[in-house]
Design a protein around this motif. Structure first.
Motif, mmCIF file in Angstrom:
data_model
loop_
_atom_site.group_PDB
_atom_site.id
_atom_site.type_symbol
_atom_site.label_atom_id
_atom_site.label_comp_id
_atom_site.label_asym_id
_atom_site.label_seq_id
_atom_site.Cartn_x
_atom_site.Cartn_y
_atom_site.Cartn_z
ATOM 1 N N ALA A 86 -15.592 -48.508 -11.646
ATOM 2 C CA ALA A 86 -15.992 -49.054 -10.670
ATOM 3 C C ALA A 86 -17.215 -48.745 -9.827
ATOM 4 O O ALA A 86 -17.112 -47.516 -9.352
ATOM 5 C CB ALA A 86 -15.021 -49.540 -9.501
ATOM 6 N N ASP A 87 -18.085 -48.809 -10.157
ATOM 7 C CA ASP A 87 -19.704 -48.389 -9.334
ATOM 8 C C ASP A 87 -19.990 -48.877 -7.959
ATOM 9 O O ASP A 87 -20.519 -49.914 -8.039
ATOM 10 C CB ASP A 87 -20.584 -48.471 -10.569
ATOM 11 C CG ASP A 87 -21.781 -47.446 -9.981
ATOM 12 O OD1 ASP A 87 -21.865 -46.658 -9.172
ATOM 13 O OD2 ASP A 87 -22.740 -47.508 -11.006
ATOM 14 N N GLU A 88 -19.621 -48.067 -7.077
ATOM 15 C CA GLU A 88 -19.853 -48.292 -5.683
ATOM 16 C C GLU A 88 -19.616 -49.862 -5.524
ATOM 17 O O GLU A 88 -20.373 -50.714 -5.162
ATOM 18 C CB GLU A 88 -21.389 -48.424 -5.450
ATOM 19 C CG GLU A 88 -21.902 -47.010 -5.858
ATOM 20 C CD GLU A 88 -22.972 -46.326 -5.016
ATOM 21 O OE1 GLU A 88 -23.016 -46.659 -3.820
ATOM 22 O OE2 GLU A 88 -23.747 -45.241 -5.368
ATOM 23 N N PRO A 89 -18.247 -50.156 -5.542
ATOM 24 C CA PRO A 89 -17.936 -51.748 -5.342
ATOM 25 C C PRO A 89 -17.999 -52.355 -4.003
ATOM 26 O O PRO A 89 -17.965 -53.693 -4.153
ATOM 27 C CB PRO A 89 -16.374 -51.667 -6.142
ATOM 28 C CG PRO A 89 -15.857 -50.183 -5.706
ATOM 29 C CD PRO A 89 -17.195 -49.515 -5.871
ATOM 30 N N LYS A 119 -23.530 -39.988 -10.164
ATOM 31 C CA LYS A 119 -22.212 -40.670 -10.443
ATOM 32 C C LYS A 119 -22.226 -41.817 -11.322
ATOM 33 O O LYS A 119 -21.498 -42.069 -12.294
ATOM 34 C CB LYS A 119 -21.740 -41.221 -9.058
ATOM 35 C CG LYS A 119 -21.925 -40.537 -7.895
ATOM 36 C CD LYS A 119 -21.439 -41.099 -6.584
ATOM 37 C CE LYS A 119 -22.488 -41.924 -6.056
ATOM 38 N NZ LYS A 119 -23.683 -41.359 -5.802
ATOM 39 N N THR A 120 -23.414 -42.718 -11.373
ATOM 40 C CA THR A 120 -23.673 -43.889 -12.164
ATOM 41 C C THR A 120 -23.766 -43.151 -13.616
ATOM 42 O O THR A 120 -23.192 -43.976 -14.504
ATOM 43 C CB THR A 120 -24.793 -44.667 -11.773
ATOM 44 O OG1 THR A 120 -24.425 -45.133 -10.523
ATOM 45 C CG2 THR A 120 -24.988 -45.938 -12.711
ATOM 46 N N THR A 121 -24.569 -42.421 -14.044
ATOM 47 C CA THR A 121 -24.793 -41.739 -15.190
ATOM 48 C C THR A 121 -23.595 -41.553 -15.825
ATOM 49 O O THR A 121 -23.228 -41.556 -16.921
ATOM 50 C CB THR A 121 -25.773 -40.798 -14.899
ATOM 51 O OG1 THR A 121 -27.100 -41.211 -14.396
ATOM 52 C CG2 THR A 121 -26.135 -39.978 -16.339
HETATM 53 MG MG LIG Z 1 -25.190 -45.280 -8.777
#
Ligand SMILES: [Mg+2]
Ligand SMILES: Nc1ncnc2c1ncn2[C@@H]1O[C@H](COP(=O)(O)OP(=O)(O)O)[C@@H](O)[C@H]1O
Lengths: 235, 382
Positions: A170-173, A49-51
């Motif tokens: 929004a990365d795991e906000p 996901k982050t990538t």
């Molecule tokens: Mg991540």
């Protein structure tokens, strides 16, 4: 919903060098996002996901395939161009807030506009506007260490939207927030999405976030396993 | 400008660490300016005193005259040229016998009514039938003589014949210039010419402002600068000697800044990543960190000014007492030195410290160029 894609990923693959070999974090991703979407990349930790968000945010480049963001191919941008793309069109919200600790709330929000060389009057209006959106006008002069987690993330949202970007990533906000604060910031983002037509793309494995999503993209081992429009439970 | 504003904000935001670096750097600052100001003040004083008491506007020397060779002195004299603006001095070897001790001296005949040098020669104006001499306090001390004392003086005339006479010490004068003091005895020129049988003759002539600069046959002009080279050499060596101390201090300060920078780049990776995510290029971030480190020097200047300006202004007023021992360097040293702080000195120091602080800040900041923003945001170690 506008169907004009502002993000278009085709055959996107990302390898990371690991020891002598390489690790494939994303494999043949094909996705498009239109203006005003409220979408989530959902999957377990390590699913990529982050990538994927980093590539959309032009903080990273694909190993293969193409990522078009606002009509520009992420791989072909110079440092300066990608900085400009981020500065003008993309807002980031991180799991750990990443506020600048020595700056006040106001200055944190103002920062991106300073980089844009916006004039002082317009800047002030935009900053106060953004802080109004997140309900933090009373904390203007506080510094990040004095804020709660919920407040910090609201500052981060204000910072992301102050420049009125087309896209917010929004990365795991909510990963560092309690339930009450999680709902609060999700409702805020939902409201911004509706009123400003900002495209939101989340990465999450938090049920609370999923309740607000209008589109859920399931990732597993770097691949899209399901991509569907859903009816938000909360609105 | 934006970079500078942000850098200053970051620097001030870092609190104690910044102030420690700034304190050390400001010490270096103040010390460099103070030390050089002191040396410059000394230089100025030494040159001024030496000009006033000894070298004047330059000297015309008999070609055989060598101040470092007492043996040729006997021959080094001739009819004094009659140029305007020249004051003749006749120099011969002599001996005095204070309390029965024998002391070789340089006996210098100088016109009692001269105005060229600061020597109090009016005391030599003949009165009665006694022969008057004056000498400096160092000479008086080493001979054990005081004003009013009488002492036996022995000299050789132009034929090499010894003669002797009792002389009276008309005045003991106080000077900062050892050259006109230690081993020197001053007497009226006409008296000395009569004593030696060398009427109208001189060994050298001291020029004043009105001297036109022509040197007749048999005489060579020594410019003021030539006569002051010795001072310049000593001052230069003092400067170099002192610079080692403050360069060490500066080095420590720079090391502290360097260290802070290296640490910053490790500890502030998320911040670096955030700057990039917000739309800065890595080059802009490098510039920010470099300016941030370099701005230490600006804070150091401000802090140094707070305690340095009053301190140095006070010292420039009150002077710095010099220990008596420094008298032996053979150079004119006043009891108190008044430092002078030239604009060049201050600006030069500012430039030196700023450039040095910026360079040591840039070196670690360069690493940011190799940092991947995605790694920075994760806070991974480089
Ligand atoms: Mg991540
Ligand atoms: N810079 C990197 N080098 C090597 N492997 C990486 C790097 N970044 C991410 N990965 C790997 O790629 C996979 C996906 O990571 P990530 O996108 O962070 O997953 P998620 O955000 O879904 O938890 C993980 O297995 C992770 O270890």
């Amino acid at each position: 919903m506008n169907t004009d894609p502002i993000i278009s990923l085709s055959h996107l693959t990302k390898h990371f060098p690991v020891g002598k070999g390489q690790f494939t974090a994303l494999r043949d991703i094909n996705l498009t996002f239109g203006t005003g979407e409220f979408a989530g990349l959902v999957g377990p930790s390590g699913s990529g996901k982050t990538t994927l968000l980093n590539i959309i945010g032009s903080l990273d480049v694909p190993s293969e395939g193409e990522a078009l963001v606002m009509g520009r191919s992420v791989s072909s941008l110079t440092h300066k161009e990608s900085a400009q793309l981020r500065n003008q069109h993309i807002g980031f919200i991180f799991q750990v807030f990443n506020l600048l600790p020595v700056y006040t709330v106001y200055e944190n929000v103002e920062f991106a506009l300073l980089l844009q060389r916006m004039d002082a009057a317009a800047r002030k209006k935009a900053v106060l506007d953004a802080l109004e959106w997140v309900g933090l006008t009373d904390k203007i002069n506080s510094k990040p260490p004095q804020l709660s987690g919920g407040e910090s993330q609201r500052v981060a949202i204000a910072r992301a939207i102050v420049k009125r970007p087309a896209i917010v990533l929004a990365d795991e906000p909510t990963a560092n927030l309690d339930a009450k604060n999680s709902h609060h910031i999700l409702q805020t983002m939902q409201r911004i999405n509706k009123e400003l037509k900002t495209t939101f793309i989340f990465s999450t494995h938090d049920e609370k976030v999923m309740q607000y999503l209008e589109r859920m993209i399931n990732l597993a081992d770097g691949q899209v396993v399901r991509d569907e429009l859903v009816q938000p439970v909360k609105s | 400008m934006l970079t500078f504003k942000l850098a200053l904000k970051n620097l001030l935001g870092a609190g104690l660490r910044t102030w420690l670096n700034v304190a050390v750097l400001s010490f270096a600052f103040v010390l460099i300016i103070f030390y050089n100001g002191m040396i410059d003040g000394w230089n100025e004083q030494a040159r001024r005193d030496t000009i006033e008491w000894d070298v004047g506007q330059g000297q015309l020397w008999h070609t055989d005259y060598d101040p470092y060779d007492p043996f040729t002195l006997q021959e080094a004299h001739g009819m004094a040229p009659a140029e305007a603006g020249l004051m003749p001095v006749l120099i011969v070897q002599a001996t005095i016998y204070p309390e029965g001790r024998m002391m070789p001296v340089r006996l210098k005949g100088i016109p009692a009514r001269q105005q060229t040098l600061a020597l109090p020669t009016e005391a030599l104006v003949p009165a009665g039938d006694e022969t008057r001499i004056i000498l400096g306090k160092r000479m008086a001390k080493s001979a054990g003589l005081a004003e009013g004392d009488r002492v036996l003086l022995r000299w050789r005339d132009q034929h090499g014949t010894f003669d002797a006479r009792e002389v009276v010490i008309a005045q003991v004068f106080d000077t900062n210039v050892p050259n006109v003091d230690a081993g020197q005895v001053w007497i009226d020129l006409a008296v000395l010419q009569e004593m030696t049988g060398m009427p109208g003759e001189a060994t050298m002539l001291v020029a004043d402002q009105t001297y036109a600069g022509s040197a007749p046959e048999g005489w060579a002009f020594q410019t003021q600068d030539q006569l002051l080279t010795e001072i310049d050499t000593v001052i230069q060596s003092k400067k170099v000697g002192g610079s080692i101390t403050y360069l060490m201090l500066l080095l420590i300060a720079l090391l502290a800044i360097f260290d802070t920078q290296v640490l910053s780049i490790f500890r502030r990776q998320r911040e670096i990543g955030t700057y990039i995510a917000l739309g800065m290029t890595r080059r802009e971030v490098i510039a920010l960190f470099t300016v941030e480190g370099g701005a230490n020097s600006l804070l150091a200047m401000a802090v140094g000014a707070v305690y340095g300006i009053p301190l140095m202004a006070w010292l420039a007023q009150a002077g710095i007492p010099m220990p008596a021992a420094t008298d032996n360097v053979g150079l004119a040293v006043a009891e108190k030195i008044f430092p002078v702080y030239g604009l060049g000195l201050v600006l030069g120091t500012v430039a030196l410290v700023t450039v040095a602080a910026t360079i040591v800040s840039y070196m670690p900041a360069r690493k940011i160029a190799y940092l991947r923003p995605t790694d920075a945001l994760k806070g991974k170690i480089l």
